[in-house]
Structure formats: C-alpha cells, structure tokens
Design an enzyme around this catalytic site. Structure first.
Site, PDB file in Angstrom:
ATOM      1  N   HIS A  43       0.797  -1.230   0.000  1.00  0.00           N
ATOM      2  CA  HIS A  43       0.000   0.000   0.000  1.00  0.00           C
ATOM      3  C   HIS A  43       0.828   1.279   0.000  1.00  0.00           C
ATOM      4  O   HIS A  43       0.418   2.273  -0.568  1.00  0.00           O
ATOM      5  CB  HIS A  43      -0.992   0.003   1.170  1.00  0.00           C
ATOM      6  CG  HIS A  43      -0.417   0.388   2.485  1.00  0.00           C
ATOM      7  ND1 HIS A  43       0.356  -0.479   3.236  1.00  0.00           N
ATOM      8  CD2 HIS A  43      -0.482   1.544   3.192  1.00  0.00           C
ATOM      9  CE1 HIS A  43       0.718   0.131   4.355  1.00  0.00           C
ATOM     10  NE2 HIS A  43       0.224   1.363   4.358  1.00  0.00           N
ATOM     11  N   ASP A  44       1.991   1.268   0.626  1.00  0.00           N
ATOM     12  CA  ASP A  44       2.815   2.476   0.720  1.00  0.00           C
ATOM     13  C   ASP A  44       4.048   2.435  -0.184  1.00  0.00           C
ATOM     14  O   ASP A  44       4.967   3.243   0.000  1.00  0.00           O
ATOM     15  CB  ASP A  44       3.261   2.715   2.171  1.00  0.00           C
ATOM     16  CG  ASP A  44       2.249   3.523   2.969  1.00  0.00           C
ATOM     17  OD1 ASP A  44       1.367   4.149   2.356  1.00  0.00           O
ATOM     18  OD2 ASP A  44       2.349   3.529   4.214  1.00  0.00           O
ATOM     19  N   LYS A  84       5.754   5.568  -1.465  1.00  0.00           N
ATOM     20  CA  LYS A  84       6.577   6.451  -0.634  1.00  0.00           C
ATOM     21  C   LYS A  84       8.057   6.358  -1.005  1.00  0.00           C
ATOM     22  O   LYS A  84       8.849   7.171  -0.554  1.00  0.00           O
ATOM     23  CB  LYS A  84       6.357   6.163   0.852  1.00  0.00           C
ATOM     24  CG  LYS A  84       5.014   6.684   1.330  1.00  0.00           C
ATOM     25  CD  LYS A  84       4.835   6.517   2.826  1.00  0.00           C
ATOM     26  CE  LYS A  84       3.490   7.095   3.257  1.00  0.00           C
ATOM     27  NZ  LYS A  84       3.241   6.879   4.691  1.00  0.00           N
ATOM     28  N   HIS A 123       2.020   9.772  -2.964  1.00  0.00           N
ATOM     29  CA  HIS A 123       2.510   8.393  -2.844  1.00  0.00           C
ATOM     30  C   HIS A 123       1.497   7.358  -3.330  1.00  0.00           C
ATOM     31  O   HIS A 123       1.880   6.306  -3.825  1.00  0.00           O
ATOM     32  CB  HIS A 123       2.972   8.085  -1.411  1.00  0.00           C
ATOM     33  CG  HIS A 123       1.892   7.766  -0.429  1.00  0.00           C
ATOM     34  ND1 HIS A 123       1.174   8.735   0.232  1.00  0.00           N
ATOM     35  CD2 HIS A 123       1.414   6.578   0.004  1.00  0.00           C
ATOM     36  CE1 HIS A 123       0.307   8.156   1.041  1.00  0.00           C
ATOM     37  NE2 HIS A 123       0.422   6.850   0.922  1.00  0.00           N
ATOM     38  N   HIS A 176      -6.587   3.979   0.064  1.00  0.00           N
ATOM     39  CA  HIS A 176      -6.499   3.841   1.523  1.00  0.00           C
ATOM     40  C   HIS A 176      -6.502   5.175   2.267  1.00  0.00           C
ATOM     41  O   HIS A 176      -6.630   5.194   3.489  1.00  0.00           O
ATOM     42  CB  HIS A 176      -5.308   2.957   1.944  1.00  0.00           C
ATOM     43  CG  HIS A 176      -3.946   3.524   1.714  1.00  0.00           C
ATOM     44  ND1 HIS A 176      -3.312   3.466   0.488  1.00  0.00           N
ATOM     45  CD2 HIS A 176      -3.093   4.141   2.553  1.00  0.00           C
ATOM     46  CE1 HIS A 176      -2.125   4.028   0.595  1.00  0.00           C
ATOM     47  NE2 HIS A 176      -1.967   4.445   1.838  1.00  0.00           N
ATOM     48  N   HIS A 177      -6.424   6.296   1.543  1.00  0.00           N
ATOM     49  CA  HIS A 177      -6.563   7.613   2.169  1.00  0.00           C
ATOM     50  C   HIS A 177      -7.851   8.333   1.749  1.00  0.00           C
ATOM     51  O   HIS A 177      -8.023   9.515   2.024  1.00  0.00           O
ATOM     52  CB  HIS A 177      -5.353   8.493   1.861  1.00  0.00           C
ATOM     53  CG  HIS A 177      -4.131   8.086   2.604  1.00  0.00           C
ATOM     54  ND1 HIS A 177      -4.008   8.202   3.969  1.00  0.00           N
ATOM     55  CD2 HIS A 177      -2.966   7.532   2.183  1.00  0.00           C
ATOM     56  CE1 HIS A 177      -2.822   7.756   4.361  1.00  0.00           C
ATOM     57  NE2 HIS A 177      -2.176   7.339   3.291  1.00  0.00           N
ATOM     58  N   ASP A 180      -4.832   0.993   8.953  1.00  0.00           N
ATOM     59  CA  ASP A 180      -3.692   1.874   8.687  1.00  0.00           C
ATOM     60  C   ASP A 180      -3.623   3.001   9.713  1.00  0.00           C
ATOM     61  O   ASP A 180      -2.560   3.307  10.262  1.00  0.00           O
ATOM     62  CB  ASP A 180      -3.820   2.438   7.269  1.00  0.00           C
ATOM     63  CG  ASP A 180      -2.563   3.137   6.769  1.00  0.00           C
ATOM     64  OD1 ASP A 180      -1.444   2.720   7.118  1.00  0.00           O
ATOM     65  OD2 ASP A 180      -2.703   4.105   5.999  1.00  0.00           O
TER      66      ASP A 180
END
Length: 195
Positions: A45-46, A49, A74, A98-99, A127
């Site tokens: 998921h990240d 970044k 990201h 996810h954000h 998260d």
C-alpha cells in the site's frame, strides 16, 4: 523492506497494518480469496513512498501545504509502480484508496461511501490504528483508549462506521487494561494528515 530501509520509523508498518486488516476482514466474514487481495494490497500500500523525499517522510514537525501535496502523491506513484504487474489488479484499490474518506474528504479522488472499495475501507481503519499506535518522528505512539476516541470521532467522516465497529470488538478486550491519558491534539491532527 525497501521502505523500511529508506525510513526506519516505518519498519514493519505494512506487515502490521496488513495483519490488522486481515483480522478485521475475517471478523466481517470475508472469504479467503478476498483476504488474499487484502494481503497483497496491504503489503504494497505504501510502495509509492519510495518517491517521497526522506526529508518529508522523516520531518519531525508539521508538513507545509507543499510538503503535504508531495506526501499525498505516494498513492498515485504506488499505482504507477504496480500497474504493470500481473495479478495485482484486484489489490490496486487498496493502494489508490487507503486515504479516501467515507464522506469524500480524502484523497486522491475524493471518493465517498461505497465508491471506496470495502477492502480500502477496512484498510483505512487498520492503517490509521497502526499510524497512531506507533512512534513517529513528530510524536510518540498513542495509547489504545485515545486511539479509539480518535477513530470514533472519524466514524462516518473518515471511516466506515461498520468497519470501525468490527475493529472495536477486536480490540475491546485490550481496552480494559488501559490507563487514562492526555493527548496533544495538534500532534494527533498532524499525524492524521500525513500517515
């Protein structure tokens, strides 16, 4: 592990969040094939970044508007990295969404309600829980009671209330061992904006 090497404070974050998301999904009765989708998306998921400068990732203070804009990229960077990989199409919404907030106030697209996939709504709770419970350069990890208060304040805004209720049943046994605490609201707000 690539992210861990770039920013040590994120060490184990993807694994922990994925495990929490799986626990929530199991408690919601999702079938094993959907758990696999969450596992793949969660661990990655990240990944975007990688494209975020370390001075932003590790900044101890509040991010400027421009830094926040870079941080929020990201999710799109992650999608571009993963898009060509066969077998990840079902997991991409976790990376991209996810954000996103249940009320449409998130990013990158401002999706709302069921426009945000159930997998991403589950992942958003997991998260945020891990981000708030872990030490970060800009604040120490918070106690469970405080985290649950923060998550509850986001029910129907940032988080799907149904997913949040399932999460609360999972952590409820741990709540009995929690002491009262004091919260620095500015640091909490900063963490919710950048994690």
């Amino acid at each position: 592990r690539t992210m861990d090497a770039k920013s040590p404070w994120t060490m184990g974050h993807s694994e922990r969040v994925t495990e929490w998301a799986i626990r929530i999904a199991k408690a919601m009765g999702l079938p094993s094939e959907e758990l696999d989708v969450i596992r793949r998306g969660g661990l990655l998921h990240d990944i975007g970044k990688i494209g975020t400068p370390a001075e932003i990732l590790d900044k101890p203070g509040k991010l400027t508007d421009e830094e926040l804009k870079v941080m929020r990229e990201h999710v799109n960077i992650g999608a571009r990295i993963l898009e060509p990989i066969p077998g990840l199409a079902d997991s991409m919404p976790i990376v991209l969404q996810h954000h996103e907030w249940i009320n449409g106030g998130g990013y990158p697209k401002g999706l709302a309600g069921e426009e945000v996939t159930l997998h991403a709504r589950i992942f958003a709770v997991a998260d945020c829980y891990d981000a708030l419970s872990s030490d970060r350069p800009y604040r120490a990890g918070l106690p469970l009671k405080t985290i649950l208060q923060i998550l509850q304040e986001g029910a129907g805004k940032q988080f799907d209330p149904n997913v949040l209720e399932v999460f609360k049943t999972i952590v409820e046994p741990d709540l009995k061992q929690v002491e009262p605490d004091v919260v620095n609201e500015a640091k909490v707000e900063a963490s919710l904006l950048r994690d």
